[in-house]
Structure formats: C-alpha cells, structure tokens
Design an enzyme around this catalytic site. Structure first.
Site, PDB file in Angstrom:
ATOM      1  N   GLU A   1       0.877  -1.156  -0.010  1.00  9.95           N
ATOM      2  CA  GLU A   1       0.403   0.313  -0.156  1.00  9.95           C
ATOM      3  C   GLU A   1       1.210   1.451   0.236  1.00  9.95           C
ATOM      4  O   GLU A   1       1.819   1.727   0.750  1.00  9.95           O
ATOM      5  CB  GLU A   1      -1.220  -0.192   0.788  1.00  9.95           C
ATOM      6  CG  GLU A   1      -1.967   1.387   1.507  1.00  9.95           C
ATOM      7  CD  GLU A   1      -2.698   1.287   2.634  1.00  9.95           C
ATOM      8  OE1 GLU A   1      -3.150   1.316   2.927  1.00  9.95           O
ATOM      9  OE2 GLU A   1      -1.869  -0.005   3.415  1.00  9.95           O
TER      10      GLU A   1
ATOM     11  N   LYS B   1      -9.109   2.601  -1.599  1.00  9.27           N
ATOM     12  CA  LYS B   1      -9.396   2.034  -1.071  1.00  9.27           C
ATOM     13  C   LYS B   1     -10.630   2.651  -0.132  1.00  9.27           C
ATOM     14  O   LYS B   1     -11.133   4.037  -0.258  1.00  9.27           O
ATOM     15  CB  LYS B   1      -8.497   2.169   0.155  1.00  9.27           C
ATOM     16  CG  LYS B   1      -8.294   2.105   1.583  1.00  9.27           C
ATOM     17  CD  LYS B   1      -7.239   2.489   2.521  1.00  9.27           C
ATOM     18  CE  LYS B   1      -7.064   1.386   3.996  1.00  9.27           C
ATOM     19  NZ  LYS B   1      -5.907   1.811   4.715  1.00  9.27           N
TER      20      LYS B   1
ATOM     21  N   CYS C   1      -5.214  -3.052   2.160  1.00 14.45           N
ATOM     22  CA  CYS C   1      -5.296  -3.108   3.835  1.00 14.45           C
ATOM     23  C   CYS C   1      -7.198  -3.001   4.602  1.00 14.45           C
ATOM     24  O   CYS C   1      -7.438  -4.046   4.270  1.00 14.45           O
ATOM     25  CB  CYS C   1      -4.924  -2.254   4.143  1.00 14.45           C
ATOM     26  SG  CYS C   1      -3.822  -2.145   5.570  1.00 14.45           S
TER      27      CYS C   1
ATOM     28  N   GLY D   1     -16.394 -60.426   8.562  1.00 13.84           N
ATOM     29  CA  GLY D   1     -15.541 -60.883   7.944  1.00 13.84           C
ATOM     30  C   GLY D   1     -14.467 -60.781   8.641  1.00 13.84           C
ATOM     31  O   GLY D   1     -13.175 -59.270   7.505  1.00 13.84           O
TER      32      GLY D   1
ATOM     33  N   GLY E   1      -6.727 -58.909   6.522  1.00 13.63           N
ATOM     34  CA  GLY E   1      -5.939 -57.425   5.413  1.00 13.63           C
ATOM     35  C   GLY E   1      -6.107 -55.629   6.240  1.00 13.63           C
ATOM     36  O   GLY E   1      -6.814 -55.781   7.102  1.00 13.63           O
TER      37      GLY E   1
ATOM     38  N   ASP F   1      -8.422 -53.226   5.725  1.00  9.42           N
ATOM     39  CA  ASP F   1      -9.293 -53.159   5.244  1.00  9.42           C
ATOM     40  C   ASP F   1     -10.547 -53.632   6.552  1.00  9.42           C
ATOM     41  O   ASP F   1     -11.193 -52.907   7.253  1.00  9.42           O
ATOM     42  CB  ASP F   1     -10.271 -53.181   3.759  1.00  9.42           C
ATOM     43  CG  ASP F   1      -9.688 -52.820   2.971  1.00  9.42           C
ATOM     44  OD1 ASP F   1      -9.073 -51.303   3.244  1.00  9.42           O
ATOM     45  OD2 ASP F   1      -9.924 -52.687   1.470  1.00  9.42           O
TER      46      ASP F   1
ATOM     47  N   ASN G   1     -28.648 -63.017  10.578  1.00  8.24           N
ATOM     48  CA  ASN G   1     -29.841 -63.575  11.024  1.00  8.24           C
ATOM     49  C   ASN G   1     -29.962 -64.697  12.851  1.00  8.24           C
ATOM     50  O   ASN G   1     -31.022 -64.414  13.011  1.00  8.24           O
ATOM     51  CB  ASN G   1     -30.051 -64.567   9.934  1.00  8.24           C
ATOM     52  CG  ASN G   1     -30.434 -63.226   8.200  1.00  8.24           C
ATOM     53  OD1 ASN G   1     -30.515 -64.368   7.186  1.00  8.24           O
ATOM     54  ND2 ASN G   1     -30.545 -62.136   8.620  1.00  8.24           N
TER      55      ASN G   1
ATOM     56  N   GLY H   1     -27.809 -59.570  14.628  1.00  6.59           N
ATOM     57  CA  GLY H   1     -26.937 -59.358  14.574  1.00  6.59           C
ATOM     58  C   GLY H   1     -26.779 -58.225  12.902  1.00  6.59           C
ATOM     59  O   GLY H   1     -27.343 -58.319  12.414  1.00  6.59           O
TER      60      GLY H   1
END
Length: 694
Positions: A67, A136, A192, A382, A386, A388, A487, A491
């Site tokens: 400025e 400004k 500014c 399951g 691994g 995931d 079943n 669950g």
C-alpha cells in the site's frame, strides 16, 4: 518435411503445451515487499520496476506490491504536498512506460488526486497501460491510524475516471480486471483495512467473478497481529473461493511511533500456498502457482455461491470489466505449489493425527447410531488379515466399548478359501483373540467346491482354471455366510470395502464384498487406512499386545487371496492387477472433488510423483515403500482408472449399502456426493487422455 518429421513436430508441441502451467489453467503470481524510500517516488518506482522485471523473468502473471509503496505509507502530512503528488504522477507514468514488454499485471499503491480529494489507491498496470485505479473503500481512523486526516473514503466511487500523466483511466471500486486469453483470471482489489471490516469489498468482487483478490497493505506490526492477518486472509480466500495475495509494507517505513514487518502471503481457497519470513532486509518476493481451474470448479459445484451472488446483487456495483491480453508463456515453467502425492493424507503430522482421530470417530459414531436404530445385538464381520477388515474390526470393537457391549458381541469370522495364506489366516485369528472378540474359523472351501461342481466349472474337474467365476464363488459365499450368521445372531453385517475399491469396481456385486448391512469403510480411501491403523496403535484404545499384530498386517501386501499361490509361491497382488492405489487415489480425489480433465490430472501427477524427493511424504511412510512414477506409467494407470470408474463400475455404486461420508474429498454414495448412470461410458475421458497427454 516427411510425415515422420511432422509427427515428431506435433508430438513436441503437444509435450510443450502439456507441461505449460498456463495451458493447464494455473497462473503464477507474486507478492513483493521492498525497501521504501520515504517521499521519494522515483526511487520507489525503480525498485518496483526491478522487482517486476525479476517476476517477469520468473513467469509471473501478477505481482502485488504494498500500500502506498510509490510514496511510502508512513509520511503523514507529506501526502498532501503538491511536489510529492506531482512526483507520484510522474513515477506512475514512467513505470507504465517501462513495463510495456513485461508479462505481469502490477498492483502498486499510490496517493492520487481526484477532484478536490486525495485517495489511497491501488494502480493496476499491464504492458505499458494503466488499466485502472481502485481507491481504498474503508479508511482506518482509530488507535494509531489517521488516514481520514488525508484521504477520502473510496467506497462510493463508481463509474468514474482519473487522470494520470494526462491520460484518463477507469477509477472506482467497481473495477474487475479480466484476461481474455486465460480463462478464470479475473482480478479484484481491496486495500488493507478493506479486509478488516465485516463485509470486505473483495467479497462482492468475488461474487461478481473475481477469482484473484489482491491486497496491497501497509499494516504496522504489533505482537500477535501477524496471526490475525493470516486468519483474515485465509478466511477471505476460503469464503470467497478465491486466491488471495497479500503484500504488506516493511523496511524503510518510518518507525516514529510504529514498526513494520513486511508480511507477504498467498492463499487459495483457504489453503496457504506461500508466505515469507517477516522483517526482511531488502526486496523479498514470494511466488505460487494458483489453480484457476480448481477455483472455477469449486464455485461450479457450490450452488450457494451463485445463490449468494444473486441475493447480494442489490448491494453490488454495476461492475466495469477491464479486459486485457496476458500473453502468458506456453512453456514448461515447472509448478510451484504444494502438491501432495496423497491428497487424502496430510503431510503435516499434527494434521494427519487430527484427520485420523476425526475419521475414526466418524466411523464409530455412525456405527453406534445404526446399531441403536436397528435394534441389533451383535456385529458380524469377516476378517481376512488385511487392511480393510482390520480397520472395520477396530471400529466395531470401539463402538462396542462405547455402547457398553461386551467385545464378544463383535462376531468375527475368518473364512479361508483356496488362496488364503497361512500368514493372513494367523493374523486374522491372532488379532481377534487379542481384541477379545468372537473368533471363528469358517472354511468355505467345501461349500465352494460343491458350488463349482454343481455349475460344472472346470476347477471341479481338476483343471487349474482360476477365472472370475472361481474367484467370485468364494467372495460370494463369504458374504452369504455372514448374512445368514447375522440372521442367526440378531446382528448387522459390517462392511469392510473401501472408497478406492468402490471407485475401481474392485468388489463382488450383490452377494459379495460390495454388500453389507452397514459399511463403515465406504468413505475411506485405501491410502489413508494404513495411517488410521498406525494412529490406532498410538491412540491407547487397544492393548499393547494388539500393536505387533497390527504392524504385521500393515506390512502385508494387498491381495484378494482368491487364487492359489503359483509354483514359485507367489500369490495374487491387487496392485499388479489394477494398479497402484497411490495413483488411483490421486486421480479419484481430483475427479470426485473437482472434475478435472484426465490430462490435467496427469500433469499434476507427474509433478507429484516423478521423483522420490518431490515434496514431503506422509509421516510414517516407510522408505522401502516409496516409489516414483514416470508419465507413461501414470498415463497407463489413469487409462485403467477412467475405464473402470466411468464405464464399468457405477452399477455397483448405485446399489451400495449405507455408510458415512468421511473425507472432504468426497464419497461415492448415490445418495450423497456422486450420482451417475449405471450404463454410462468413458469415451470422452479416454479420448481427452489420448489427445492431450503425450
């Protein structure tokens, strides 16, 4: 010229354009702070010109200076001296003439007369012309500031012209500066104090199309003020979905009663791209390559941005759009911006830890709500040994803990098939035992053999045929068993498939790992999961005997383990088949979040991945796992991603089960971020890749 020579020439041009940042929709910008000579416009003009010439050699298209930098800010009543103002006028005329051959647009600060008033102005110059002058809007006149003593507020100045060097130029707070030959390059200016008020003028400029906001500033320094400035700049860039270039005054300004630190910084959509050391000696310039395409795409997706522009139209000026031709170089200038290899994974350790905490907590909280709402009494999952299924198991265990359930309510099953290795089987059993969950082995091979026999598959006749039917018989049986177990035990089946697999269609549709009652991993990219597991080790949620088991799983190669090992003992490698998840997640982020073209993603991927030392690696990323990829490799796997993502996999995503969105990069739920036809095709994307990537 022979046909071969013409082909080579065309390839050379294609390669040159491909690697040109301006061709790819980026723009290199600079913020400069330099020593000011108080009330000496000729000297300040020359220093400004020197810095502009250096920025031009660097390929910058925009350079923002402090400025009132042409006169100096801290000169008090000298601002109103006729001799000084005449000298400012002459300095600006000389600067304009001297920049006739320079690339960058310059934004410089100067006190200028108009009518019977004096204004604190930002002067915008390009290639020998003063394009316009922005006054400004808001003047500080409190504490140490006395600008209203000298200047008139410019907020009401619209539709006017001002004379500099005898030449009229547009003057007002209604000016936007647009490059005709660089889509998305639209510059707005606030000065500014304009940034410190509740409704900065740059906000209206952004709503009118400004993608770049320049702030030439003086702003003296006090303890803690730099942090506030940074917060304001970052907030303005995020809220306006814009680049924000801030350049404050520094060395040479009068320290009669205040001091100066020369803070300069560049932000983009809330992200810091570059910042300087403060309190510099001599000229200091920072540069960054802002992503105009990203800003345009983000605004395109954010419908509320356009809605807000309509709502604010009554308060906005009738904008005057000043057009100019940038003539940016279409050559390889490199790329200067933070460009992470893993856009889903922060490089900063503290940010990564925070992201992992939030991601894990989102998963746990979402799962708890689903369990409460469903009335389920157990979780069925399951476990393969691994990444995931390990992450999903940790989430399930933590959800049980927070619900006050016994960990035995997490019914874990490992289901060895024809390709299961002793290592992963042991990992799965040991992990369940250490966590105190249900721990059952359910061998699917007899049922798989019966099914293969009943459908008259060659494998049942003793032939080593390991085709997709052979694989999916196993994948389908695993999920079928889990649903029937759910079943039996009142669950929910907890899904384990991740975001990256959904993107690639690397999951078995229907009765397979595409299906679950609730998938806690649906919003997690593969490249983040390893870091989540490392975070889980450090979190203290799990006992010390779990740590070595998790470390073993982290070191295990990603594999579906559906095909028996070969004669050399080698098993299936997922990444050998479908490609590196690192590259696929890179592509997924930019396709899903911003809709970038394949060629642009390839351009960015080459910069991120071409060498091992190109930028930072995420914390904990082992040296032996670090890889580099050249452009042909990137292009090959990008082709694979585009074909799988756009042409073959949407039908799986259209029928995916519920699961929480986790990453800001997006999700693939048809009820959330991503909706597409299941019978689409990839022709447009593959064609763009082939035509534009050498």
């Amino acid at each position: 010229m022979t046909a071969l020579e013409r082909k080579r020439g065309a390839t050379s041009v294609q390669t040159s354009l491909f690697r040109a940042l301006y061709h790819q929709g980026f723009a290199r910008v600079a913020a400069c702070t330099l020593p000011v000579s108080l009330a000496d416009p000729a000297t300040n003009m020359q220093r400004t010109l020197d810095a502009a010439e250096a920025s031009a050699r660097d390929g910058c298209s925009l350079c923002v200076f402090p400025e009132l930098g042409i006169s100096g800010y801290a000169i008090d009543d000298l601002r109103q001296q006729e001799a000084l103002l005449n000298a400012v006028d002459g300095a600006l005329t000389t600067l304009a003439e001297a920049t006739a051959e320079l690339l960058p647009v310059l934004v410089v600060g100067a006190p200028l007369r108009h009518g019977n008033a004096l204004y604190n102005c930002a002067v915008v110059l390009h290639r020998g012309t003063i394009l316009g002058v922005v006054p400004k809007a808001v003047l500080p006149n409190y504490r140490e500031f006395y600008e209203a003593r000298h200047f008139t507020p410019g907020a009401a100045i619209r539709g006017q012209t001002i004379r500099i060097g005898g030449v009229s130029t547009p003057f007002g707070t209604d000016l936007l500066f647009e490059a005709t030959d660089l889509p998305g390059f639209c510059l707005g200016v606030e000065i500014c104090e304009d940034m410190w008020v509740p409704v900065p003028p740059g906000t209206l400029a952004a709503l009118a199309g400004a993608t770049i906001l320049a702030n030439p500033s003086a702003s003296d320094i006090t303890v803690g003020k730099a942090e506030t400035r940074t917060l304001l700049c970052q907030s303005q860039s995020a809220r306006c979905v814009a680049a924000y270039i801030y350049a404050a005054a520094g060395e040479g300004e009068s320290t009669t009663d205040v001091a100066w630190d020369g803070q300069i910084s560049i932000f983009e959509n809330g992200n810091l791209l570059a910042e300087s050391e403060r309190f510099p000696t001599g000229t200091q310039t920072i540069t960054a390559d802002i992503d105009l395409t990203l800003l345009r795409q983000e605004r395109l997706r954010m419908g509320s941005f356009t809605a807000n522009a309509s709502a604010m139209a009554a308060y906005a000026p009738d904008w005057r759009r000043i057009s100019f031709q940038l003539d940016a170089p279409m050559t390889d200038l490199g790329l200067r911006r933070p460009l992470p290899r893993f856009p889903f994974v922060p490089n900063d350790p503290a940010k990564l830890a925070q992201d992992c905490f939030e991601a894990f907590t989102i998963q746990v909280t979402a799962l708890k709500q689903r369990l409460r709402a469903s009335g389920a009494k157990t979780m069925v999952i399951g476990i393969s040994g691994g990444l995931d299924s390990t992450q999903a198991l940790l989430v399930a265990v933590r959800a049980a803990d927070e619900l006050g359930w016994p960990r035995s309510a997490v019914l874990g099953y490992t289901m060895p098939g024809f390709g299961t290795t002793a290592k992963t089987l042991a990992s799965a059993q040991s992990l369940m035992a250490a966590l105190g969950t249900g721990n059952e082995v359910l061998d699917i091979r007899p049922a798989a053999s019966l099914m293969l026999k009943e459908i008259n598959h060659p494998f049942a006749q003793g032939e080593a045929v390991h085709d997709i039917t052979f694989e999916n018989v196993q994948a389908g049986l695993r999920t079928d068993f889990l649903f029937r177990l759910a079943n039996m035990h009142n669950g929910l089946v907890i899904g384990t498939g991740d975001l990256s697999e959904l993107a690639l269609g690397w999951c078995t549709y229907g009765v397979g790992d595409q299906m679950a009652h609730y998938n806690v991993n649906a919003g997690l990219p593969k490249t983040l999961i390893q870091h989540l597991i490392r975070w889980a080790i450090a979190s203290g949620h799990f006992s010390a005997d779990v740590t070595p088991l998790l470390s073993t799983i982290l070191a295990t190669e990603i594999s579906p383990e559906l095909v028996p090992p070969g004669e050399d003992g080698s098993g299936q490698s997922t990444e050998d088949i479908i490609g590196p998840y690192a590259l696929h997640d890179f592509t997924l982020f930019y396709v899903l979040r911003y809709g970038f073209t394949p060629s642009r993603i390839a351009f960015m991927a080459e910069h991120a991945w071409q060498t091992l030392d190109a930028g930072q690696w995420p914390p904990g990323f082992l040296q032996q796992d670090r890889k580099a990829y050249d452009l042909p490799t990137i292009k090959h796997w990008l082709h694979v991603f585009l074909r799988r993502f756009f042409a073959t996999s949407q039908f799986k995503r259209s029928a995916m089960p519920n699961g929480p969105k986790i990453m800001a990069g997006g999700s693939l739920s048809p009820r959330g971020d991503w909706r597409a036809p299941s019978d689409g095709n990839a022709r447009v994307w593959l064609s763009e890749l082939e035509q534009n990537v050498p």
